[in-house]
Scaffold this motif. Structure first.
Motif, mmCIF file in Angstrom:
data_model
loop_
_atom_site.group_PDB
_atom_site.id
_atom_site.type_symbol
_atom_site.label_atom_id
_atom_site.label_comp_id
_atom_site.label_asym_id
_atom_site.label_seq_id
_atom_site.Cartn_x
_atom_site.Cartn_y
_atom_site.Cartn_z
ATOM 1 N N ARG A 38 62.230 2.464 -21.664
ATOM 2 C CA ARG A 38 62.723 3.835 -21.519
ATOM 3 C C ARG A 38 63.104 4.392 -22.889
ATOM 4 O O ARG A 38 63.640 3.668 -23.732
ATOM 5 C CB ARG A 38 63.935 3.880 -20.575
ATOM 6 N N THR A 39 62.833 5.654 -23.093
ATOM 7 C CA THR A 39 63.142 6.284 -24.371
ATOM 8 C C THR A 39 64.059 7.487 -24.161
ATOM 9 O O THR A 39 64.184 8.007 -23.049
ATOM 10 C CB THR A 39 61.867 6.739 -25.098
ATOM 11 N N ALA A 40 64.676 7.923 -25.242
ATOM 12 C CA ALA A 40 65.567 9.082 -25.192
ATOM 13 C C ALA A 40 65.558 9.774 -26.553
ATOM 14 O O ALA A 40 65.097 9.214 -27.547
ATOM 15 C CB ALA A 40 66.985 8.644 -24.822
ATOM 16 N N ARG A 41 66.070 10.994 -26.584
ATOM 17 C CA ARG A 41 66.151 11.734 -27.843
ATOM 18 C C ARG A 41 67.509 11.549 -28.518
ATOM 19 O O ARG A 41 67.674 11.868 -29.688
ATOM 20 C CB ARG A 41 65.911 13.229 -27.607
ATOM 21 N N THR A 42 68.479 11.060 -27.778
ATOM 22 C CA THR A 42 69.825 10.854 -28.312
ATOM 23 C C THR A 42 70.384 9.556 -27.743
ATOM 24 O O THR A 42 70.119 9.214 -26.591
ATOM 25 C CB THR A 42 70.754 12.019 -27.922
ATOM 26 N N PHE A 43 71.132 8.841 -28.546
ATOM 27 C CA PHE A 43 71.811 7.656 -28.047
ATOM 28 C C PHE A 43 73.149 7.518 -28.772
ATOM 29 O O PHE A 43 73.477 8.311 -29.658
ATOM 30 C CB PHE A 43 70.953 6.402 -28.242
ATOM 31 N N GLU A 44 73.933 6.538 -28.358
ATOM 32 C CA GLU A 44 75.274 6.371 -28.923
ATOM 33 C C GLU A 44 75.425 5.002 -29.560
ATOM 34 O O GLU A 44 74.976 3.995 -29.006
ATOM 35 C CB GLU A 44 76.340 6.549 -27.837
ATOM 36 N N VAL A 45 76.079 4.994 -30.686
ATOM 37 C CA VAL A 45 76.407 3.751 -31.378
ATOM 38 C C VAL A 45 77.890 3.469 -31.173
ATOM 39 O O VAL A 45 78.714 4.385 -31.216
ATOM 40 C CB VAL A 45 76.105 3.871 -32.891
ATOM 41 N N ALA A 46 78.232 2.212 -30.956
ATOM 42 C CA ALA A 46 79.628 1.760 -30.909
ATOM 43 C C ALA A 46 80.444 2.469 -29.831
ATOM 44 O O ALA A 46 81.455 3.104 -30.116
ATOM 45 C CB ALA A 46 80.283 1.931 -32.271
ATOM 46 N N ARG A 47 80.018 2.373 -28.569
ATOM 47 C CA ARG A 47 80.853 2.895 -27.489
ATOM 48 C C ARG A 47 82.177 2.142 -27.473
ATOM 49 O O ARG A 47 82.206 0.911 -27.554
ATOM 50 C CB ARG A 47 80.146 2.757 -26.145
ATOM 51 N N THR A 48 83.272 2.883 -27.347
ATOM 52 C CA THR A 48 84.589 2.273 -27.506
ATOM 53 C C THR A 48 85.344 2.079 -26.203
ATOM 54 O O THR A 48 86.370 1.415 -26.180
ATOM 55 C CB THR A 48 85.455 3.147 -28.436
ATOM 56 N N TYR A 49 84.854 2.657 -25.110
ATOM 57 C CA TYR A 49 85.646 2.675 -23.884
ATOM 58 C C TYR A 49 84.817 2.164 -22.706
ATOM 59 O O TYR A 49 84.107 2.922 -22.058
ATOM 60 C CB TYR A 49 86.133 4.102 -23.596
ATOM 61 N N ARG A 50 84.865 0.876 -22.467
ATOM 62 C CA ARG A 50 84.241 0.275 -21.273
ATOM 63 C C ARG A 50 82.801 0.728 -21.062
ATOM 64 O O ARG A 50 82.370 0.989 -19.948
ATOM 65 C CB ARG A 50 85.068 0.599 -20.020
ATOM 66 N N PHE A 51 82.078 0.851 -22.147
ATOM 67 C CA PHE A 51 80.654 1.216 -22.115
ATOM 68 C C PHE A 51 80.417 2.637 -21.590
ATOM 69 O O PHE A 51 79.300 2.988 -21.237
ATOM 70 C CB PHE A 51 79.837 0.219 -21.277
ATOM 71 N N CYS A 52 81.466 3.475 -21.532
ATOM 72 C CA CYS A 52 81.332 4.810 -20.966
ATOM 73 C C CYS A 52 80.474 5.706 -21.850
ATOM 74 O O CYS A 52 80.670 5.765 -23.063
ATOM 75 C CB CYS A 52 82.708 5.461 -20.785
ATOM 76 N N ILE B 121 73.778 9.780 -31.971
ATOM 77 C CA ILE B 121 72.719 9.848 -32.984
ATOM 78 C C ILE B 121 71.521 10.522 -32.324
ATOM 79 O O ILE B 121 70.991 10.039 -31.328
ATOM 80 C CB ILE B 121 72.330 8.447 -33.490
ATOM 81 N N SER B 122 71.102 11.650 -32.887
ATOM 82 C CA SER B 122 70.064 12.466 -32.261
ATOM 83 C C SER B 122 68.710 12.225 -32.932
ATOM 84 O O SER B 122 68.258 12.994 -33.769
ATOM 85 C CB SER B 122 70.452 13.947 -32.354
ATOM 86 N N ILE B 123 68.075 11.114 -32.564
ATOM 87 C CA ILE B 123 66.736 10.773 -33.032
ATOM 88 C C ILE B 123 65.997 10.096 -31.878
ATOM 89 O O ILE B 123 66.631 9.573 -30.961
ATOM 90 C CB ILE B 123 66.766 9.823 -34.253
ATOM 91 N N PRO B 124 64.662 10.088 -31.879
ATOM 92 C CA PRO B 124 63.931 9.365 -30.829
ATOM 93 C C PRO B 124 64.280 7.879 -30.859
ATOM 94 O O PRO B 124 64.311 7.266 -31.927
ATOM 95 C CB PRO B 124 62.467 9.602 -31.199
ATOM 96 N N VAL B 125 64.555 7.310 -29.710
ATOM 97 C CA VAL B 125 65.047 5.933 -29.664
ATOM 98 C C VAL B 125 64.639 5.270 -28.360
ATOM 99 O O VAL B 125 64.444 5.932 -27.339
ATOM 100 C CB VAL B 125 66.589 5.930 -29.810
ATOM 101 N N ILE B 126 64.467 3.969 -28.416
ATOM 102 C CA ILE B 126 64.334 3.185 -27.194
ATOM 103 C C ILE B 126 65.721 3.053 -26.590
ATOM 104 O O ILE B 126 66.658 2.601 -27.238
ATOM 105 C CB ILE B 126 63.729 1.806 -27.491
ATOM 106 N N GLU B 127 65.851 3.467 -25.356
ATOM 107 C CA GLU B 127 67.170 3.535 -24.728
ATOM 108 C C GLU B 127 67.611 2.148 -24.283
ATOM 109 O O GLU B 127 66.934 1.474 -23.507
ATOM 110 C CB GLU B 127 67.124 4.489 -23.530
ATOM 111 N N MET B 128 68.760 1.729 -24.759
ATOM 112 C CA MET B 128 69.314 0.432 -24.376
ATOM 113 C C MET B 128 70.818 0.489 -24.532
ATOM 114 O O MET B 128 71.377 1.442 -25.084
ATOM 115 C CB MET B 128 68.722 -0.683 -25.246
ATOM 116 N N ILE B 129 71.485 -0.529 -24.045
ATOM 117 C CA ILE B 129 72.924 -0.641 -24.236
ATOM 118 C C ILE B 129 73.182 -1.914 -25.022
ATOM 119 O O ILE B 129 72.530 -2.942 -24.812
ATOM 120 C CB ILE B 129 73.681 -0.646 -22.891
#
Length: 483
Positions: A306-320, A327-335
């Motif tokens: 799965r891919t996305a145009r935006t993802f998050e680095v370093a989620r701080t609150y229970r993976f919320c 970060i707004s770049i094309p990315v493979i979506e993962m946690i």
């Protein structure tokens, strides 16, 4: 001139604990693991190249291409180890990266704390000038003010500059002109949002250009050193970097836009899992990549991640979703969570076993490495439980000390909870497995999927040790561990 051949390819992946090298020579694979060198990351790659080329009976000059993935950019953002960075933005928008959006990722938490912005307020500068939503100039750029800002930045010892103006994605003229003016007085990298992330939504775009500027000096210096050292050892083949979307970019592009390397290494793992899914006709797969520092989980459907145009680095609150750095770049979506073989185990104020996100890394490493580490890590628990062969770890390169693991586990965790070494080790593994299961559930729910419908592909240094228990917790019936 490159004397290498197309049938001799080398892959290098720098992780938080180990650097992995794989050489393919006419269909035969040679591989090795080397402890990551934090002071000079390229040294671990060079040491690994020396090992695999020796085993293959070739010289470095015969390598035809090098493909490189790394978590260095990600780790620099997570650990806040980047350059002192200035942000130049449109007047009235100085606090966009701190105000974020109106979204509260935990609606009922009255003490909710938002993640700290990458660039503090005193390092943000504003200038008059405005571009409209359709690209028209509404107010001319205040060039005299930019000259003064350049002087202030030059006098304050900044190492990098980010420029983010409103609606620059429709018309980059003001950002380009601002870079031209600043560069007259500054001999440091300048990143503009219209080139780094030419997309609407100023919070995500500003944050992305700030992240790019923040890691740019460090990554550009590393990549320049890496290429120089490669040529010194005789390898003059082309080098390509894996970007966050799973494709390849040149070293020159990576040096200018290092934010595209965030999730570079994990993206390579997801592409690998997708290839296995394609070869075996597996339509619904969850890839599980657990290394020495983090664990990555990615959904793969119809043989593609799965891919996305935006993802998050370093989620701080229970993976919320919303609690991390966008970060707004094309990315493979993962946690991704701080749960790797080097993640440290500890006991909190309520007497509960906890693991991570702090990692022992490669220096000093888990207690069993015998390199000065005293605190227990997941690898120590796995060793005590008999999941690891102490004489054949990392292909026999590192001999593990079981007694040191037991001592560390008992001292820091077991004695506080009145447990023996075996029970403590089991508790540590249960906690880290449950953390990963929770992350996988969150990732699946965010994508509207049922995690138990998938087959798991487990890879990475530590994933096969935990995959069976993780499958049990998630209700997944089948798991593949690639050889």
């Amino acid at each position: 001139m490159n004397s290498g051949t197309a049938d001799t390819r080398l892959g290098a992946d720098i992780g938080g604990t180990f650097t992995d090298i794989a050489l393919e020579l006419r269909g035969t694979l040679f591989s090795t693991k080397v402890l990551t060198n934090y002071a000079a990351p390229e040294q671990a790659i060079l040491d690994g190249i020396a090992v695999v080329t020796r085993d293959a009976g070739i010289s470095p000059a015969e390598i035809g291409i090098i493909i490189h993935g790394t978590t260095l950019a990600t780790n620099a953002l997570i650990e806040r180890r980047g350059a002192k960075t200035a942000l130049v933005t449109t007047e009235g928008f100085r606090d966009v990266i701190e105000m974020r959006t109106e979204n509260r990722f935990e609606q009922y938490d009255l003490n909710l704390q938002l993640p700290t912005p990458l660039i503090p307020r005193e390092h943000r500068f504003t200038v008059k000038g405005r571009i409209g939503a359709e690209g028209q100039e509404l107010q001319p750029l205040d060039e005299a003010a930019l000259e003064k800002i350049a002087g202030r930045i030059a006098a304050s010892g900044f190492g990098s500059v980010a420029i983010g103006f409103i609606h620059a994605y429709t018309n980059p003229a003001h950002e380009c002109r601002a870079r031209e003016i600043l560069s007259r007085k500054l001999n440091i990298p300048i990143s503009i949002s219209a080139e780094v992330s030419p997309q609407m939504r100023e919070f995500e775009r500003f944050n992305t250009v700030c992240a790019n500027a923040y890691v740019r000096p460090q990554m550009a210096d590393y990549l320049a050193r890496f290429q120089t050292r490669l040529k010194e050892m005789g390898a003059e083949c082309p080098v390509f970097m894996i970007h966050s979307g799973g494709g390849l970019i040149s070293v020159e592009t990576a040096s200018e836009f290092p934010v595209r390397l965030v999730e570079s290494g994990p993206a390579g793992g997801a592409i690998f899992a997708a290839d296995i899914a394609r070869r075996f006709g597996l339509e619904k797969v969850v890839s599980y990549d657990m290394g020495g520092t983090t664990a990555k989980i990615c959904l793969i459907e119809d043989f593609a991640p799965r891919t996305a145009r935006t993802f998050e680095v370093a989620r701080t609150y229970r993976f919320c979703k919303g609690s991390g750095m966008p970060i707004s770049i094309p990315v493979i979506e993962m946690i991704e969570i701080g749960a790797g073989g080097g993640s440290l185990a500890w006991v909190d104020a309520m007497g509960r076993i906890q693991t991570g996100p702090e990692s022992a890394g490669s220096e000093p490493g888990p207690a069993c490495y015998g390199r000065g580490g005293k605190r227990p890590a997941i690898t120590d628990a796995d060793l005590v439980l008999g999941k690891l062969d102490p004489d054949n770890f990392a292909g026999g390169a590192i001999r593990l000390d079981t007694a040191a693991s037991e001592q560390a586990i008992l001292r820091d965790v077991g004695e506080r909870l009145s447990l023996n070494a075996m029970s403590t080790a089991f508790g540590i593994c249960e906690v880290v497995d449950e953390n990963m299961a929770n992350a996988a559930r969150v990732h699946a729910v965010e994508n509207g999927k049922n995690i138990s419908d998938n087959l798991m592909i487990a890879f990475g240094g530590a994933a096969p040790l935990h995959a069976a228990r993780l499958c049990e917790k998630l209700g997944i019936e089948r798991c593949i561990v690639p050889k």
